[in-house]
Design a protein around this motif. Sequence first.
Motif, PDB file in Angstrom:
ATOM      1  N   ILE A  45       0.826  -1.213   0.000  1.00 37.43           N
ATOM      2  CA  ILE A  45       0.000   0.000   0.000  1.00 37.43           C
ATOM      3  C   ILE A  45       0.858   1.260   0.000  1.00 37.43           C
ATOM      4  CG2 ILE A  45      -2.055  -1.082   0.968  1.00 37.43           C
ATOM      5  CD1 ILE A  45      -1.373   0.133   3.669  1.00 37.43           C
ATOM      6  N   THR A  46       2.021   1.197   0.622  1.00 40.67           N
ATOM      7  CA  THR A  46       2.895   2.377   0.614  1.00 40.67           C
ATOM      8  C   THR A  46       3.406   2.647  -0.794  1.00 40.67           C
ATOM      9  OG1 THR A  46       3.500   2.020   2.917  1.00 40.67           O
ATOM     10  CG2 THR A  46       4.962   3.414   1.622  1.00 40.67           C
ATOM     11  N   GLU A  47       3.796   1.598  -1.505  1.00 38.69           N
ATOM     12  CA  GLU A  47       4.311   1.781  -2.867  1.00 38.69           C
ATOM     13  C   GLU A  47       3.214   2.119  -3.870  1.00 38.69           C
ATOM     14  OE1 GLU A  47       8.335  -0.934  -3.043  1.00 38.69           O
ATOM     15  OE2 GLU A  47       6.488  -1.782  -3.844  1.00 38.69           O
ATOM     16  N   THR A  48       2.085   1.420  -3.795  1.00 33.13           N
ATOM     17  CA  THR A  48       1.063   1.600  -4.829  1.00 33.13           C
ATOM     18  C   THR A  48       0.080   2.719  -4.520  1.00 33.13           C
ATOM     19  OG1 THR A  48      -0.244  -0.199  -3.891  1.00 33.13           O
ATOM     20  CG2 THR A  48       1.234  -0.757  -5.695  1.00 33.13           C
ATOM     21  N   ALA A  49      -0.606   2.619  -3.374  1.00 34.42           N
ATOM     22  CA  ALA A  49      -1.598   3.651  -3.056  1.00 34.42           C
ATOM     23  C   ALA A  49      -0.920   5.007  -2.865  1.00 34.42           C
ATOM     24  CB  ALA A  49      -2.389   3.276  -1.801  1.00 34.42           C
ATOM     25  N   TRP A  50       0.145   5.019  -2.072  1.00 36.80           N
ATOM     26  CA  TRP A  50       0.784   6.299  -1.723  1.00 36.80           C
ATOM     27  C   TRP A  50       1.896   6.689  -2.680  1.00 36.80           C
ATOM     28  CZ3 TRP A  50      -2.174   8.915   1.301  1.00 36.80           C
ATOM     29  CH2 TRP A  50      -3.047   8.229   2.151  1.00 36.80           C
ATOM     30  N   GLY A  51       2.692   5.739  -3.148  1.00 37.27           N
ATOM     31  CA  GLY A  51       3.826   6.045  -4.014  1.00 37.27           C
ATOM     32  C   GLY A  51       3.469   6.190  -5.473  1.00 37.27           C
ATOM     33  N   THR A  52       2.295   5.699  -5.857  1.00 38.08           N
ATOM     34  CA  THR A  52       1.854   5.821  -7.250  1.00 38.08           C
ATOM     35  C   THR A  52       0.605   6.695  -7.342  1.00 38.08           C
ATOM     36  OG1 THR A  52       2.784   3.654  -7.816  1.00 38.08           O
ATOM     37  CG2 THR A  52       1.126   4.546  -9.312  1.00 38.08           C
ATOM     38  N   VAL A  53      -0.506   6.258  -6.758  1.00 35.34           N
ATOM     39  CA  VAL A  53      -1.773   6.974  -6.919  1.00 35.34           C
ATOM     40  C   VAL A  53      -1.748   8.341  -6.240  1.00 35.34           C
ATOM     41  CG1 VAL A  53      -4.260   6.899  -6.473  1.00 35.34           C
ATOM     42  CG2 VAL A  53      -3.063   4.844  -7.260  1.00 35.34           C
ATOM     43  N   TRP A  54      -1.468   8.371  -4.929  1.00 34.66           N
ATOM     44  CA  TRP A  54      -1.479   9.652  -4.204  1.00 34.66           C
ATOM     45  C   TRP A  54      -0.311  10.546  -4.595  1.00 34.66           C
ATOM     46  CZ3 TRP A  54      -4.593  12.216  -0.658  1.00 34.66           C
ATOM     47  CH2 TRP A  54      -5.768  11.549  -0.295  1.00 34.66           C
ATOM     48  N   SER A  55       0.714  10.003  -5.228  1.00 34.60           N
ATOM     49  CA  SER A  55       1.875  10.802  -5.634  1.00 34.60           C
ATOM     50  C   SER A  55       1.726  11.372  -7.042  1.00 34.60           C
ATOM     51  CB  SER A  55       3.149   9.950  -5.577  1.00 34.60           C
ATOM     52  OG  SER A  55       3.446   9.597  -4.255  1.00 34.60           O
ATOM     53  N   GLY A  56       0.636  11.030  -7.710  1.00 34.13           N
ATOM     54  CA  GLY A  56       0.433  11.536  -9.059  1.00 34.13           C
ATOM     55  C   GLY A  56       0.348  13.059  -9.082  1.00 34.13           C
ATOM     56  N   SER A  57       0.600  13.617 -10.236  1.00 34.70           N
ATOM     57  CA  SER A  57       0.647  15.082 -10.341  1.00 34.70           C
ATOM     58  C   SER A  57      -0.611  15.707 -10.942  1.00 34.70           C
ATOM     59  CB  SER A  57       1.864  15.496 -11.167  1.00 34.70           C
ATOM     60  OG  SER A  57       1.768  14.953 -12.475  1.00 34.70           O
ATOM     61  N   HIS A  58      -1.551  14.903 -11.406  1.00 39.01           N
ATOM     62  CA  HIS A  58      -2.718  15.475 -12.083  1.00 39.01           C
ATOM     63  C   HIS A  58      -3.734  16.062 -11.107  1.00 39.01           C
ATOM     64  CE1 HIS A  58      -5.281  16.215 -15.503  1.00 39.01           C
ATOM     65  NE2 HIS A  58      -6.298  15.678 -14.833  1.00 39.01           N
ATOM     66  N   TRP A  59      -3.979  15.402  -9.999  1.00 40.91           N
ATOM     67  CA  TRP A  59      -4.914  15.889  -8.985  1.00 40.91           C
ATOM     68  C   TRP A  59      -4.151  16.391  -7.775  1.00 40.91           C
ATOM     69  CZ3 TRP A  59      -9.168  11.559  -8.389  1.00 40.91           C
ATOM     70  CH2 TRP A  59     -10.082  11.673  -9.441  1.00 40.91           C
ATOM     71  N   THR A  60      -4.771  17.316  -7.071  1.00 35.23           N
ATOM     72  CA  THR A  60      -4.211  17.793  -5.807  1.00 35.23           C
ATOM     73  C   THR A  60      -4.554  16.792  -4.700  1.00 35.23           C
ATOM     74  OG1 THR A  60      -6.208  18.995  -5.179  1.00 35.23           O
ATOM     75  CG2 THR A  60      -4.567  20.199  -6.510  1.00 35.23           C
ATOM     76  N   LYS A  61      -3.890  16.924  -3.565  1.00 34.66           N
ATOM     77  CA  LYS A  61      -4.243  16.080  -2.418  1.00 34.66           C
ATOM     78  C   LYS A  61      -5.685  16.343  -1.991  1.00 34.66           C
ATOM     79  CE  LYS A  61       0.363  15.480  -0.577  1.00 34.66           C
ATOM     80  NZ  LYS A  61       1.333  15.911   0.417  1.00 34.66           N
ATOM     81  N   ARG A  62      -6.135  17.574  -2.104  1.00 37.27           N
ATOM     82  CA  ARG A  62      -7.525  17.914  -1.767  1.00 37.27           C
ATOM     83  C   ARG A  62      -8.491  17.127  -2.648  1.00 37.27           C
ATOM     84  NH1 ARG A  62     -10.662  21.479  -4.495  1.00 37.27           N
ATOM     85  NH2 ARG A  62     -12.613  21.975  -3.458  1.00 37.27           N
ATOM     86  N   GLU A  63      -8.249  17.125  -3.947  1.00 35.37           N
ATOM     87  CA  GLU A  63      -9.122  16.399  -4.869  1.00 35.37           C
ATOM     88  C   GLU A  63      -9.082  14.891  -4.598  1.00 35.37           C
ATOM     89  OE1 GLU A  63      -8.891  19.338  -8.744  1.00 35.37           O
ATOM     90  OE2 GLU A  63      -7.172  18.053  -8.282  1.00 35.37           O
ATOM     91  N   ARG A  64      -7.893  14.360  -4.374  1.00 37.67           N
ATOM     92  CA  ARG A  64      -7.760  12.930  -4.079  1.00 37.67           C
ATOM     93  C   ARG A  64      -8.493  12.579  -2.787  1.00 37.67           C
ATOM     94  NH1 ARG A  64      -4.128  10.917  -7.611  1.00 37.67           N
ATOM     95  NH2 ARG A  64      -2.736  12.457  -8.511  1.00 37.67           N
TER      96      ARG A  64
END
Length: 139
Positions: A45-64
């Motif tokens: 989950i650290t690598e995929t959810a947080w290191g890939t999905v939540w680390s993406g640049s298209h959406w802000t953390k607020r939007e995510r």
Amino acid sequence: MTDPSQPSDRYKKGLAVRRSVLGDAHVNRASANATSFDQPFQTLITETAWGTVWSGSHWTKRERSMVTIALLAALGHDDEVAMHVRATANTGATEEDIREALMHVAIYAGVPAANHAFKIAKLALAERDADNSQMEETK
């Protein structure tokens, strides 16, 4: 060849994002409670959810944050809803954002799911506000 005993760059990035969203206390607790049984899951989950999905640049953390709350509420993942509602203090999502996400849940996933999620969100926000008040009083 990569050394499997060393965390990957994606893990390191994910851990930083996870800490920024959920807070050090939560991540430290999860790490301290990890065993050899669930450590691979924590890494996943650290690598995929947080290191890939939540680390993406298209959406802000607020939007995510808003999308995550809506999805978790629609799927009935109560503990995760509460955790991510509390995390909005770190993502920039407001109480109004949470309300609007849950209004979408009502229309697209059902009123009972949204009704239950509103109860969870109200409690999580009240607990977060109480914790913040206690921290202010001790300053």
